[in-house]
Design a protein around this motif. Structure first.
Motif, PDB file in Angstrom:
ATOM      1  N   UNK A   1       0.801  -1.220   0.000  1.00 19.07           N
ATOM      2  CA  UNK A   1       0.000   0.000   0.000  1.00 19.07           C
ATOM      3  C   UNK A   1       0.835   1.272   0.000  1.00 19.07           C
ATOM      4  N   UNK A   2       2.041   1.237   0.547  1.00 14.51           N
ATOM      5  CA  UNK A   2       2.811   2.464   0.740  1.00 14.51           C
ATOM      6  C   UNK A   2       4.069   2.540  -0.110  1.00 14.51           C
ATOM      7  N   UNK A   3       4.703   1.408  -0.400  1.00 17.56           N
ATOM      8  CA  UNK A   3       5.952   1.386  -1.144  1.00 17.56           C
ATOM      9  C   UNK A   3       5.859   0.429  -2.336  1.00 17.56           C
ATOM     10  N   UNK A   4       6.581   0.751  -3.399  1.00 16.10           N
ATOM     11  CA  UNK A   4       6.713  -0.146  -4.539  1.00 16.10           C
ATOM     12  C   UNK A   4       8.151  -0.595  -4.670  1.00 16.10           C
ATOM     13  N   UNK A   5       8.376  -1.705  -5.366  1.00 17.45           N
ATOM     14  CA  UNK A   5       9.734  -2.203  -5.541  1.00 17.45           C
ATOM     15  C   UNK A   5       9.827  -3.069  -6.780  1.00 17.45           C
ATOM     16  N   UNK A   6      11.009  -3.091  -7.374  1.00 19.45           N
ATOM     17  CA  UNK A   6      11.309  -3.979  -8.489  1.00 19.45           C
ATOM     18  C   UNK A   6      12.732  -4.486  -8.327  1.00 19.45           C
ATOM     19  N   UNK A   7      12.978  -5.697  -8.814  1.00 17.34           N
ATOM     20  CA  UNK A   7      14.330  -6.217  -8.987  1.00 17.34           C
ATOM     21  C   UNK A   7      14.675  -6.081 -10.456  1.00 17.34           C
ATOM     22  N   UNK A   8      15.813  -5.466 -10.750  1.00 13.12           N
ATOM     23  CA  UNK A   8      16.184  -5.272 -12.145  1.00 13.12           C
ATOM     24  C   UNK A   8      16.636  -6.569 -12.806  1.00 13.12           C
ATOM     25  N   UNK A   9      16.961  -7.578 -11.996  1.00 14.64           N
ATOM     26  CA  UNK A   9      17.171  -8.955 -12.454  1.00 14.64           C
ATOM     27  C   UNK A   9      18.416  -9.162 -13.324  1.00 14.64           C
ATOM     28  N   UNK A  10      19.108  -8.122 -13.641  1.00 16.34           N
ATOM     29  CA  UNK A  10      20.354  -8.334 -14.375  1.00 16.34           C
ATOM     30  C   UNK A  10      21.413  -7.382 -13.822  1.00 16.34           C
ATOM     31  N   UNK A  11      22.649  -7.758 -13.967  1.00 17.40           N
ATOM     32  CA  UNK A  11      23.752  -6.980 -13.418  1.00 17.40           C
ATOM     33  C   UNK A  11      23.980  -5.747 -14.276  1.00 17.40           C
ATOM     34  N   UNK A  12      24.036  -4.588 -13.622  1.00 17.39           N
ATOM     35  CA  UNK A  12      24.320  -3.363 -14.353  1.00 17.39           C
ATOM     36  C   UNK A  12      25.792  -3.331 -14.757  1.00 17.39           C
ATOM     37  N   UNK A  13      26.065  -2.636 -15.835  1.00 19.27           N
ATOM     38  CA  UNK A  13      27.421  -2.544 -16.349  1.00 19.27           C
ATOM     39  C   UNK A  13      28.130  -1.329 -15.759  1.00 19.27           C
ATOM     40  N   UNK A  14      29.436  -1.460 -15.583  1.00 21.08           N
ATOM     41  CA  UNK A  14      30.235  -0.303 -15.208  1.00 21.08           C
ATOM     42  C   UNK A  14      30.320   0.637 -16.408  1.00 21.08           C
ATOM     43  N   UNK A  15      30.316   1.938 -16.133  1.00 15.05           N
ATOM     44  CA  UNK A  15      30.515   2.896 -17.210  1.00 15.05           C
ATOM     45  C   UNK A  15      29.272   3.680 -17.582  1.00 15.05           C
ATOM     46  N   UNK A  16      28.171   3.021 -18.026  1.00 16.88           N
ATOM     47  CA  UNK A  16      27.008   3.788 -18.474  1.00 16.88           C
ATOM     48  C   UNK A  16      26.343   4.555 -17.331  1.00 16.88           C
ATOM     49  N   UNK A  17      25.666   5.614 -17.697  1.00 20.86           N
ATOM     50  CA  UNK A  17      24.811   6.340 -16.755  1.00 20.86           C
ATOM     51  C   UNK A  17      23.376   5.852 -16.942  1.00 20.86           C
ATOM     52  N   UNK A  18      22.772   5.407 -15.853  1.00 21.42           N
ATOM     53  CA  UNK A  18      21.407   4.876 -15.884  1.00 21.42           C
ATOM     54  C   UNK A  18      20.427   5.939 -15.388  1.00 21.42           C
ATOM     55  N   UNK A  19      19.240   5.951 -15.979  1.00 17.21           N
ATOM     56  CA  UNK A  19      18.150   6.824 -15.550  1.00 17.21           C
ATOM     57  C   UNK A  19      16.947   5.955 -15.215  1.00 17.21           C
ATOM     58  N   UNK A  20      16.399   6.143 -14.024  1.00 19.24           N
ATOM     59  CA  UNK A  20      15.233   5.368 -13.592  1.00 19.24           C
ATOM     60  C   UNK A  20      14.057   6.310 -13.359  1.00 19.24           C
ATOM     61  N   UNK A  21      12.896   5.948 -13.916  1.00 19.81           N
ATOM     62  CA  UNK A  21      11.662   6.716 -13.747  1.00 19.81           C
ATOM     63  C   UNK A  21      10.547   5.744 -13.393  1.00 19.81           C
ATOM     64  N   UNK A  22       9.792   6.065 -12.351  1.00 12.13           N
ATOM     65  CA  UNK A  22       8.657   5.239 -11.944  1.00 12.13           C
ATOM     66  C   UNK A  22       7.373   5.840 -12.512  1.00 12.13           C
ATOM     67  N   UNK A  23       6.556   5.010 -13.171  1.00 12.22           N
ATOM     68  CA  UNK A  23       5.278   5.440 -13.736  1.00 12.22           C
ATOM     69  C   UNK A  23       4.139   4.792 -12.939  1.00 12.22           C
TER      70      UNK A  23
END
Length: 248
Positions: free
Chosen positions: A159-181
């Motif tokens: 009811x109060x919080x949402x969550x996700x597991x990205x399920x794959x290992x992020x790579x070193x180097x890139x810049x990631x942007x996360x947006x919740x809809x």
């Protein structure tokens, strides 16, 4: 425009009921007009009396083959409207509808992404805001260097919080942007984007054990750990957040 929302009929051949709402889910504070009528040859007799009930409370009654009433939808959740006719020895339910009352989702806030251990899974959480009382979908969109990458659906209903597991290992180097809809039948909104690199969000203890995000959010980094909790608001940028999250 009238729209049949849901049929509760126990005597489906006797009549019908409609509401002036155009969808099953409506905003709290809306007015709705209910109408019900008996079909020709119904089992309610030649001189019937019709009753309209809202959540088991009588709203109106009318002699004849039809009745109508208005109702202010000020209560959250499922609202039950029923049409009954008088037929000895008791009144008979011949039709009804459900209307669901709620609000559009608030903008998700305080998004946090943590990678558990070097090369471990990445877990993101956010605050939902007010409870909507309606079916509301939450997804997290992850972009890499500005290019859309993947969309992740909320893992469990909270009811109060949402969550996700990205399920794959992020790579070193890139810049990631996360947006919740967030979206339901009454509206759609999105969080402020957060940006991070893989190294920004690594979280591990000195013994290599996983650090539990839920135990430590808001309490600072646990002892003997590297755990930079990054929470960005609309007025904060990544550098400002990182200055305030020095690993121990």
């Amino acid at each position: 425009m009238e729209h049949l929302l849901h049929n509760l009929a126990s005597d489906t051949g006797s009549g019908s009921m409609k509401a002036s709402a155009t969808a099953r889910q409506v905003l709290r504070g809306s007015d709705v007009t209910l109408s019900c009528w008996l079909n020709k040859g119904s089992s309610c007799g030649s001189q019937p009396k019709i009753f309209i009930f809202h959540n088991n409370t009588e709203v109106t009654s009318s002699d004849g083959h039809s009745a109508s009433a208005s109702a202010l939808l000020s209560t959250f959740g499922q609202q039950t409207f029923e049409c009954l006719c008088s037929r000895r020895p008791t009144n008979v339910l011949f039709c009804g509808i459900y209307i669901y009352v709620g609000i559009p989702p608030d903008q998700p806030k305080n998004t946090v992404c943590i990678q558990y251990g070097k090369g471990g899974a990445t877990h993101c959480t956010w605050e939902k805001g007010r409870y909507t009382y309606l079916a509301t979908n939450y997804t997290l969109q992850l972009k890499t260097n500005g290019t859309a990458r993947r969309v992740f659906v909320e893992m469990e209903n909270n009811d109060t919080h949402g969550s996700v597991d990205l399920r794959d290992c992020l790579d070193y180097g890139p810049t990631y942007t996360a947006v919740v809809h967030a979206s339901n039948d009454l509206g759609t909104t999105s969080s402020q984007p957060i940006q991070f690199t893989q190294i920004d969000i690594e979280c591990w203890s000195s013994s290599g054990e996983r650090v539990d995000l839920w135990e430590h959010v808001g309490l600072g980094s646990p002892a003997n750990s590297h755990c930079p909790f990054i929470t960005l608001t609309a007025s904060q940028d990544l550098d400002t957040a990182l200055e305030a999250t020095t690993p121990i």
